[in-house]
Design an enzyme around this catalytic site. Structure first.
Site, PDB file in Angstrom:
ATOM      1  N   ASN A   1     -59.779  21.146   2.643  1.00  0.00           N
ATOM      2  CA  ASN A   1     -59.339  22.015   3.737  1.00  0.00           C
ATOM      3  C   ASN A   1     -60.195  23.251   3.956  1.00  0.00           C
ATOM      4  O   ASN A   1     -59.927  24.045   4.853  1.00  0.00           O
ATOM      5  CB  ASN A   1     -57.885  22.443   3.514  1.00  0.00           C
TER       6      ASN A   1
ATOM      7  N   GLU B   1     -61.419  16.983   9.958  1.00  0.00           N
ATOM      8  CA  GLU B   1     -60.006  16.826  10.342  1.00  0.00           C
ATOM      9  C   GLU B   1     -59.691  17.879  11.409  1.00  0.00           C
ATOM     10  O   GLU B   1     -59.077  17.613  12.435  1.00  0.00           O
ATOM     11  CB  GLU B   1     -59.112  17.050   9.116  1.00  0.00           C
TER      12      GLU B   1
ATOM     13  N   TRP C   1     -42.834  19.774  -2.085  1.00  0.00           N
ATOM     14  CA  TRP C   1     -44.238  19.578  -1.680  1.00  0.00           C
ATOM     15  C   TRP C   1     -45.148  20.009  -2.816  1.00  0.00           C
ATOM     16  O   TRP C   1     -46.056  19.295  -3.206  1.00  0.00           O
ATOM     17  CB  TRP C   1     -44.552  20.387  -0.409  1.00  0.00           C
TER      18      TRP C   1
ATOM     19  N   ARG D   1     -43.251  20.139   6.636  1.00  0.00           N
ATOM     20  CA  ARG D   1     -43.601  18.845   6.046  1.00  0.00           C
ATOM     21  C   ARG D   1     -42.719  17.745   6.624  1.00  0.00           C
ATOM     22  O   ARG D   1     -41.653  18.027   7.185  1.00  0.00           O
ATOM     23  CB  ARG D   1     -43.402  18.898   4.510  1.00  0.00           C
TER      24      ARG D   1
ATOM     25  N   ASP E   1     -53.388   8.557   4.469  1.00  0.00           N
ATOM     26  CA  ASP E   1     -53.158   9.999   4.359  1.00  0.00           C
ATOM     27  C   ASP E   1     -52.113  10.291   3.276  1.00  0.00           C
ATOM     28  O   ASP E   1     -52.291  11.187   2.444  1.00  0.00           O
ATOM     29  CB  ASP E   1     -52.709  10.521   5.728  1.00  0.00           C
TER      30      ASP E   1
ATOM     31  N   HIS F   1     -53.160  28.555  -0.404  1.00  0.00           N
ATOM     32  CA  HIS F   1     -52.909  27.899   0.890  1.00  0.00           C
ATOM     33  C   HIS F   1     -52.597  29.009   1.898  1.00  0.00           C
ATOM     34  O   HIS F   1     -53.312  30.005   1.961  1.00  0.00           O
ATOM     35  CB  HIS F   1     -51.770  26.883   0.730  1.00  0.00           C
TER      36      HIS F   1
ATOM     37  N   SER G   1     -58.322  23.406  -2.104  1.00  0.00           N
ATOM     38  CA  SER G   1     -58.892  22.814  -3.319  1.00  0.00           C
ATOM     39  C   SER G   1     -60.337  23.264  -3.528  1.00  0.00           C
ATOM     40  O   SER G   1     -60.716  23.705  -4.620  1.00  0.00           O
ATOM     41  CB  SER G   1     -58.815  21.288  -3.244  1.00  0.00           C
TER      42      SER G   1
HETATM   43  O1  SFD Z   1     -53.110  19.511   3.131  1.00  0.00           O
HETATM   44  C1  SFD Z   1     -50.770  25.429 -17.126  1.00  0.00           C
HETATM   45  N1  SFD Z   1     -53.745  21.470  -1.278  1.00  0.00           N
HETATM   46  C2  SFD Z   1     -54.779  20.981  -0.478  1.00  0.00           C
HETATM   47  N2  SFD Z   1     -56.045  21.438  -0.520  1.00  0.00           N
HETATM   48  C3  SFD Z   1     -57.060  20.801   0.136  1.00  0.00           C
HETATM   49  O2  SFD Z   1     -58.218  21.224   0.070  1.00  0.00           O
HETATM   50  N3  SFD Z   1     -56.805  19.662   0.868  1.00  0.00           N
HETATM   51  C4  SFD Z   1     -55.546  19.115   0.995  1.00  0.00           C
HETATM   52  O3  SFD Z   1     -55.374  18.046   1.591  1.00  0.00           O
HETATM   53  C5  SFD Z   1     -54.465  19.851   0.419  1.00  0.00           C
HETATM   54  N4  SFD Z   1     -53.090  19.493   0.578  1.00  0.00           N
HETATM   55  C6  SFD Z   1     -52.289  19.629  -0.573  1.00  0.00           C
HETATM   56  C7  SFD Z   1     -52.551  20.717  -1.452  1.00  0.00           C
HETATM   57  C8  SFD Z   1     -51.624  20.963  -2.488  1.00  0.00           C
HETATM   58  C9  SFD Z   1     -50.544  20.087  -2.659  1.00  0.00           C
HETATM   59  C10 SFD Z   1     -49.557  20.397  -3.740  1.00  0.00           C
HETATM   60  C11 SFD Z   1     -50.371  18.965  -1.825  1.00  0.00           C
HETATM   61  C12 SFD Z   1     -51.247  18.744  -0.773  1.00  0.00           C
HETATM   62  C13 SFD Z   1     -49.246  18.007  -2.043  1.00  0.00           C
HETATM   63  C14 SFD Z   1     -53.946  22.759  -1.982  1.00  0.00           C
HETATM   64  C15 SFD Z   1     -54.761  22.640  -3.286  1.00  0.00           C
HETATM   65  O4  SFD Z   1     -54.348  21.558  -4.035  1.00  0.00           O
HETATM   66  C16 SFD Z   1     -54.641  23.944  -4.076  1.00  0.00           C
HETATM   67  O5  SFD Z   1     -55.096  24.966  -3.230  1.00  0.00           O
HETATM   68  C17 SFD Z   1     -55.465  23.977  -5.382  1.00  0.00           C
HETATM   69  O6  SFD Z   1     -55.185  22.880  -6.204  1.00  0.00           O
HETATM   70  C18 SFD Z   1     -55.202  25.271  -6.160  1.00  0.00           C
HETATM   71  O7  SFD Z   1     -55.968  25.279  -7.349  1.00  0.00           O
HETATM   72  P1  SFD Z   1     -55.468  26.031  -8.721  1.00  0.00           P
HETATM   73  O8  SFD Z   1     -56.481  25.782  -9.759  1.00  0.00           O
HETATM   74  O9  SFD Z   1     -55.081  27.428  -8.407  1.00  0.00           O
HETATM   75  O10 SFD Z   1     -54.081  25.265  -9.092  1.00  0.00           O
HETATM   76  P2  SFD Z   1     -53.904  23.750  -9.624  1.00  0.00           P
HETATM   77  O11 SFD Z   1     -55.011  22.872  -9.145  1.00  0.00           O
HETATM   78  O12 SFD Z   1     -52.536  23.345  -9.214  1.00  0.00           O
HETATM   79  O13 SFD Z   1     -54.009  23.866 -11.224  1.00  0.00           O
HETATM   80  C19 SFD Z   1     -53.054  24.543 -12.015  1.00  0.00           C
HETATM   81  C20 SFD Z   1     -53.316  24.165 -13.463  1.00  0.00           C
HETATM   82  O14 SFD Z   1     -52.578  25.007 -14.344  1.00  0.00           O
HETATM   83  C21 SFD Z   1     -51.958  24.205 -15.343  1.00  0.00           C
HETATM   84  N5  SFD Z   1     -50.837  24.983 -15.858  1.00  0.00           N
HETATM   85  N6  SFD Z   1     -51.604  25.245 -18.175  1.00  0.00           N
HETATM   86  C22 SFD Z   1     -51.263  25.826 -19.345  1.00  0.00           C
HETATM   87  N7  SFD Z   1     -50.124  26.569 -19.520  1.00  0.00           N
HETATM   88  C23 SFD Z   1     -49.262  26.770 -18.480  1.00  0.00           C
HETATM   89  N8  SFD Z   1     -48.154  27.538 -18.649  1.00  0.00           N
HETATM   90  C24 SFD Z   1     -49.577  26.183 -17.214  1.00  0.00           C
HETATM   91  N9  SFD Z   1     -48.959  26.161 -15.994  1.00  0.00           N
HETATM   92  C25 SFD Z   1     -49.741  25.424 -15.171  1.00  0.00           C
HETATM   93  C26 SFD Z   1     -51.630  22.908 -14.608  1.00  0.00           C
HETATM   94  O15 SFD Z   1     -51.366  21.839 -15.489  1.00  0.00           O
HETATM   95  C27 SFD Z   1     -52.921  22.725 -13.820  1.00  0.00           C
HETATM   96  O16 SFD Z   1     -53.935  22.188 -14.633  1.00  0.00           O
HETATM   97  S1  SFD Z   1     -52.359  19.983   2.020  1.00  0.00           S
HETATM   98  O17 SFD Z   1     -51.010  19.478   2.023  1.00  0.00           O
HETATM   99  O18 SFD Z   1     -52.356  21.404   1.952  1.00  0.00           O
HETATM  100  P1  AMP Z   2     -51.189  21.079   5.902  1.00  0.00           P
HETATM  101  O1  AMP Z   2     -51.249  19.584   5.864  1.00  0.00           O
HETATM  102  O2  AMP Z   2     -50.066  21.611   6.722  1.00  0.00           O
HETATM  103  O3  AMP Z   2     -51.269  21.686   4.548  1.00  0.00           O
HETATM  104  O4  AMP Z   2     -52.503  21.571   6.680  1.00  0.00           O
HETATM  105  C1  AMP Z   2     -53.796  21.210   6.309  1.00  0.00           C
HETATM  106  C2  AMP Z   2     -54.735  22.132   7.037  1.00  0.00           C
HETATM  107  O5  AMP Z   2     -54.528  22.045   8.452  1.00  0.00           O
HETATM  108  C3  AMP Z   2     -54.573  23.604   6.703  1.00  0.00           C
HETATM  109  O6  AMP Z   2     -55.851  24.193   6.777  1.00  0.00           O
HETATM  110  C4  AMP Z   2     -53.675  24.127   7.797  1.00  0.00           C
HETATM  111  O7  AMP Z   2     -53.840  25.504   8.006  1.00  0.00           O
HETATM  112  C5  AMP Z   2     -54.158  23.316   8.991  1.00  0.00           C
HETATM  113  N1  AMP Z   2     -53.117  23.053  10.011  1.00  0.00           N
HETATM  114  C6  AMP Z   2     -51.996  22.303   9.865  1.00  0.00           C
HETATM  115  N2  AMP Z   2     -51.302  22.240  10.999  1.00  0.00           N
HETATM  116  C7  AMP Z   2     -51.982  22.970  11.906  1.00  0.00           C
HETATM  117  C8  AMP Z   2     -51.786  23.306  13.284  1.00  0.00           C
HETATM  118  N3  AMP Z   2     -50.723  22.862  13.964  1.00  0.00           N
HETATM  119  N4  AMP Z   2     -52.717  24.082  13.881  1.00  0.00           N
HETATM  120  C9  AMP Z   2     -53.791  24.534  13.206  1.00  0.00           C
HETATM  121  N5  AMP Z   2     -54.029  24.257  11.918  1.00  0.00           N
HETATM  122  C10 AMP Z   2     -53.151  23.492  11.276  1.00  0.00           C
END
Ligand code: SFD
Ligand code: AMP
Length: 635
Positions: A62, A126, A218, A249, A351, A388, A439
């Protein structure tokens, strides 16, 4: 407990967490540690291959600027993030991540991540900032690179060890303590620098899921406010603790919507077939300069949708069938239209199969064919995720070369990405006010923080104080206490869940969620709260804090659950205090202060920070100015 052993691990850089930011830190720090005799240790509560938010995979990256191929500029990106967060953002942090992120994405591709390409070999976008991937194995690929980098420099990774507390001596962070979730071992990590990357938090608020789906959300259940607790407890200044994230969602299985809105260019409509983004358009004028920003900020998109639900115009449906039909109709002839339809159908399923498998299962079990009928969408319960479209996390120092004469004194006090506690660094969800990293940006911020931590070790490492044995022993007995509490009292009653002497972690979590849901603006209140509600919430949280001393654990897994909930409690308290402190509504759609229902640009275009003094059990609220490194008008 007598049957526990203690393992002391001496290291230079301790990376807490094994997710995207932690892996980025491991890769980059290993590079700078090489040949310098610096040891790196990474600790994850789970197995790195499938830990954290990317466990199931993702279907897009993203954050990709496309500096070279496209017409996007760094400034465009900073403008986008600032507007999306309704003006509250540290532009210096956002720009630092964004200027390095493309290199990260190219590394991912080199390591084997399949990124979609068009006929000309260019990445398939995307949306403007997002590229499509076949990302089922995203985390496995990234973890492999991190493990390899650590191995090449004599570093180590330790899995299934849960970090509970920071170790602080004087004003400096000198490591961490935790325990194995598989064997009776307490780990004491002594480090010259500590990098926190334990993700954000879920299950602080009551989820919409109940009964057979209870716990479904989520955000991944493994991320339980470890980062927030660690930094809060170490005394670090925190920021944007009020800026929760409420994603829209697909209802019940929480499938993301980005691919539908951006790639398939779908719209969502109310029960009358109206596009609420159009019919509620006039509402946008109420939200200052941000209402008319393009794209409309995420929280305002939520808000326009919620207005219709509150007016009785729900349910809201994602018009998947219309979007698929519209795209396939653009094909030149019926045969290619039929082929395109099949292609879109499989992309729609991919997806979710790449990222949220439960959504594909729900579609299958409810006979949804996305090319034939729409699916309901809904605003989720709130999460804490600084990477996010939320912003909560630690307040970290920005890069010196990105500061202006006015920002330098406020935003730059030392090593990049160091918190206000010397030796303690944060990245990804753990660092605040730098949203939209996702990510790729989280991995990139991990790289930035990892490199900076190595510089700190080289220049300041010698000054690290020794962890005091007395403090380590005191924490060890505090950490293991829930096991003793259970074994001492479980025999008092026939049902181990009903006992006057203790509270089990699930019960504790449910009480926390009830308080947050009902007093801090959860889904049962349509995300609305007020000062009086928040004050009552704080009183109830203080009682819960008293009861945290009586948490009981039957085994190691429950011991982890106990500490996850103590971590969540601190995240909850920081949130409630911050929502209370900010006397306005800035992010409707995330939360509404119904007693202060409008934007107050004159007084509250400011950061709401906080700091906890654990010795005194006192919170300090701090208002800090928002200063941009651009002129804030996109110019
Ligand atoms: O679209 C301990 N995210 C998405 N990012 C994208 O780039 N594309 C996508 O398609 C994304 N989508 C998405 C995303 C997140 C989720 C949940 C879904 C879908 C379903 C966001 C990214 O995933 C997110 O921004 C990054 O992963 C953040 O990275 P970071 O490193 O801050 O968090 P992490 O990867 O979740 O890792 C956390 C780690 O900590 C560990 N942990 N370890 C030891 N002791 C403890 N007490 C701990 N507590 C946690 C975990 O095990 C893990 O290793 S979309 O929907 O947005
Ligand atoms: P999401 O699946 O909602 O986590 O969104 C994935 C990416 O698309 C993120 O960068 C969001 O900010 C962006 N996004 C989702 N929906 C919209 C929308 N309606 N308009 C613009 N950006 C969006």
């Amino acid at each position: 407990m007598t049957n526990f052993s203690t393992k002391v691990v001496e290291t230079d850089l301790l990376i807490c967490g094994g997710g995207m930011a932690a892996c980025g830190a491991a890769v980059e720090a290993s590079h700078w540690a090489k040949d310098r005799g610096i040891k790196i240790t990474l600790v994850d509560k789970a197995a790195m291959d499938r830990s954290g938010a990317v466990a199931m995979g993702l279907s897009a990256i993203n954050l990709y600027l496309d500096h070279n191929g496209g017409s996007n500029t760094l400034r465009d990106y900073v403008d986008y993030v600032r507007n999306d967060l309704m003006g509250i953002t540290r532009e210096d942090l956002v720009a630092n991540i964004a200027r390095h992120v493309d290199g990260t994405v190219h590394m991912f591709e080199k390591w084997g991540l399949p990124i979609w390409k068009d006929d000309q070999g260019r990445y398939v976008h995307e949306g403007r900032w997002q590229v499509m991937i076949s990302g089922e194995s995203y985390k496995v690929i990234v973890a492999e690179a991190a493990k390899k980098a650590l191995a090449e420099t004599g570093g180590e990774y330790i899995e299934r060890v849960f970090i509970t507390h920071p170790l602080v001596e004087g004003d400096r962070c000198v490591g961490a303590i935790g325990f194995s979730v598989r064997e009776n071992t307490v780990y004491i990590f002594k480090a010259k620098a500590t990098l926190v990357a334990m993700g954000g938090a879920v299950h602080v608020f009551r989820p919409r899921s109940t009964g057979e789906g209870l716990g479904r959300s989520w955000y991944p259940p493994f991320n339980s406010a470890g980062s927030a607790f660690f930094t809060i407890h170490a005394g670090a200044e925190m920021t944007c603790q009020e800026v929760r994230f409420v994603p829209v969602r697909f209802k019940d299985a929480y499938g993301p919507v980005g691919a539908w809105f951006l790639l398939f260019k779908s719209i969502a409509t109310n029960a009358l077939g109206e596009d609420y983004m159009k019919t509620n358009d006039a509402e946008l004028d109420k939200w200052g300069p941000y209402g008319r920003a393009k794209p409309t900020p995420a929280n305002l998109r939520n808000w326009l949708m919620m207005l219709d639900i509150m007016k009785g115009k729900g349910p809201i449906q994602m018009r998947t069938e219309d979007a698929i039909r519209r795209i396939s109709e653009q094909s030149p002839d019926p045969k290619s239209a039929a082929r395109k339809l099949k292609e879109l159908e499989s992309e729609a399923w991919e997806d979710f199969l790449d990222m949220t498998i439960a959504q594909a299962l729900l579609w299958a079990s409810t006979n949804v064919e996305p090319e034939k009928k729409p699916s309901e969408i809904m605003a989720c319960e709130p999460y804490f995720i600084g990477s996010h479209s939320g912003a909560s996390g630690a307040w970290v120092s920005g890069a010196e070369d990105l500061q202006t004469a006015t920002t330098k004194s406020e935003y730059c006090w030392g090593y990049t990405n160091m918190t206000t506690v010397p030796g303690l660094f944060a990245a990804g969800d753990a660092s605040g006010a730098s949203s939209h990293k996702f990510s790729s940006g989280s991995f990139t911020e991990g790289r930035i923080a990892g490199k900076s931590a190595i510089a700190f070790i080289l220049e300041e490492g010698g000054k690290a104080k020794q962890v005091s044995d007395a403090r380590a022993a005191e924490l060890t007995s505090e950490i293991l206490k829930p096991l003793a509490t259970f074994s001492e009292h479980a025999g008092m009653t026939t049902d181990p869940d009903i006992n006057p002497k203790y509270v089990r972690p699930k019960q504790f979590m449910q009480r926390l969620q009830k308080v947050m849901d009902e007093y801090a603006g959860g889904v049962s209140c349509q995300l609305a709260t007020s000062a009086k509600q928040l004050e009552q919430g704080l009183t109830l949280l203080s009682l819960l804090r008293e009861d945290s001393k009586n948490l009981a654990a039957a085994d190691l897994n429950e011991l982890m659950r106990c500490w996850e909930n103590v971590h969540r409690l601190h995240q909850a308290e920081a949130h409630v205090r911050s929502v209370l402190h900010r006397e306005e509504t800035r992010w409707p759609g995330y939360y509404l202060r119904s007693d202060k229902p409008t934007l107050d640009q004159a007084n509250w275009l400011a950061f709401c920070n906080c700091q906890y003094d654990q010795a005194k059990n006192e919170w300090k609220m701090i208002k800090r100015p928002v200063k941009y490194i651009t002129d804030g008008n996109g110019g």
